[in-house]
Design an enzyme around this catalytic site. Sequence first.
Site, PDB file in Angstrom:
ATOM      1  CB  CYS A 112      -0.756   0.145   1.325  1.00  0.00           C
ATOM      2  SG  CYS A 112      -2.092   1.307   1.136  1.00  0.00           S
ATOM      3  CB  CYS A 131      -1.619   3.893   8.186  1.00  0.00           C
ATOM      4  SG  CYS A 131      -2.603   4.608   6.780  1.00  0.00           S
ATOM      5  CB  CYS A 165      -1.004  -0.222   8.322  1.00  0.00           C
ATOM      6  SG  CYS A 165      -1.932  -1.489   7.230  1.00  0.00           S
ATOM      7  CB  CYS A 173     -15.614  -6.944   6.499  1.00  0.00           C
ATOM      8  SG  CYS A 173     -17.067  -6.718   7.630  1.00  0.00           S
ATOM      9  CB  CYS A 195     -18.821  -4.618   5.352  1.00  0.00           C
ATOM     10  SG  CYS A 195     -17.776  -3.423   5.984  1.00  0.00           S
ATOM     11  CB  CYS A 253     -18.727   0.337   9.199  1.00  0.00           C
ATOM     12  SG  CYS A 253     -17.345  -0.491  10.372  1.00  0.00           S
ATOM     13  NE  ARG A 258     -17.624  -5.456  13.936  1.00  0.00           N
ATOM     14  CZ  ARG A 258     -18.064  -4.910  12.959  1.00  0.00           C
ATOM     15  NH1 ARG A 258     -17.079  -3.998  12.093  1.00  0.00           N
ATOM     16  NH2 ARG A 258     -19.219  -4.547  12.480  1.00  0.00           N
TER      17      ARG A 258
END
Length: 341
Positions: free
Chosen positions: A54, A58, A61, A98, A129, A189, A261
């Site tokens: 990616c 972040c 991550c 998801c 999702c 979400c 959640r």
Amino acid sequence: MTQIRHNWQRDEVERLFSQPLNDLLFEAHRIHRQHFDANEVQVSTLLSIKTGACPEDCGYCPQSARYETGLERERLLPVVEVMAAAQKARAAGSSRFCMGAAWRSPKDKDLDQVVEMVKGVKALGLETCLTLGMLSEAQTERLKAAGLDYYNHNLDTSPEFYGSVISTRTYQDRLDTLQHVREAGINVCSGGILGMGEQRTDRVGLLLQLANMEKHPESVPINMLVQVEGTPLHGSEQLDPLEFVRSIAVARIMMPESFVRLSAGREEMSDEMQAMCFFAGANSIFYGEKLLTTNNPAAEEDKALFERLGIRIMGGTDASDLEAVEARPDFTYKACSGHAH
Ligand code: SAM
Ligand code: DTB
Ligand code: SF4
């Protein structure tokens, strides 16, 4: 019923956080019971449909191309593989599937394939999702037309702390994507991550952002940072578990009708801590041994925990039902041979 508010002030949220724990838990649980069955938990299963490499930075991550985390990158999965994983999740008792991709934002060509996945998973009777990064208005409309039920896009932390975690996209970019999702009529979400070295003021700041939205996110994932070697946030100071429980309770009080959640980080949590989170108002989890790339408790373990707590899985199956499902001759995972439509 508790009034649903969108005008929370920082000082009152700080007061909620700093109450004696018993008072906070009592209030959160009281509100929880007004809006939900306190012994029911919604379960979703995650699948990484495109892993690693990616371009974003972040700091938490493992999928960022900028950090050496030993993760093998994978291309976008074929629809048939996604369908097979969704069937398995359904057989295990999950009600929502998801699909997550390590993208800054999807290309329209990739979206063609993702649309097929949404249609296929939906046809299995599961809620769908996606979490694919930033979306334009046109992309959210396409996904809505494909039948997408939820889109996950986290604010991650407070606007003030955000810049110490991510530099390749702004807080406003995230708010814009959430706005597009909301306007397209897809359920939102959105939540964040705790234990990244933020202060309580940042946890307050994150919850203020979520709870003061025009409409509360239908689903609010609260993740505990999964510390992955090679990421900048590896080695962050561990958050006091009771501060995590407090955050769940405050989220429940501020967003009485949302599913809160208990998300990433459950592998490192004791059963007792998870039980406190459920008492504090958490009523959703990720179910199945993998999150996107890191581990989650095995379904067996969660079933045993639910049984000890007398918790039922939302959507009809309880722990004994699940055993019955597994004992069925058709439980064995069958690879899906056709296409997803
Ligand atoms: N690439 C897309 C994006 O960032 O929006 C979708 C996938 S991304 C992995 C989804 C969310 O997972 C992130 O927003 C973050 O909140 C959460 N996440 C990622 N790594 C994590 C970690 N190590 N611990 C806890 N949560 C994590
Ligand atoms: C969310 O809030 N947590 C999930 C889901 N939304 C996409 C992701 C957690 C990822 C944990 C790190 C990993 O497994 O790669
Ligand atoms: Fe990429 Fe999403 Fe990971 Fe950020 S959280 S590096 S955008 S996969």
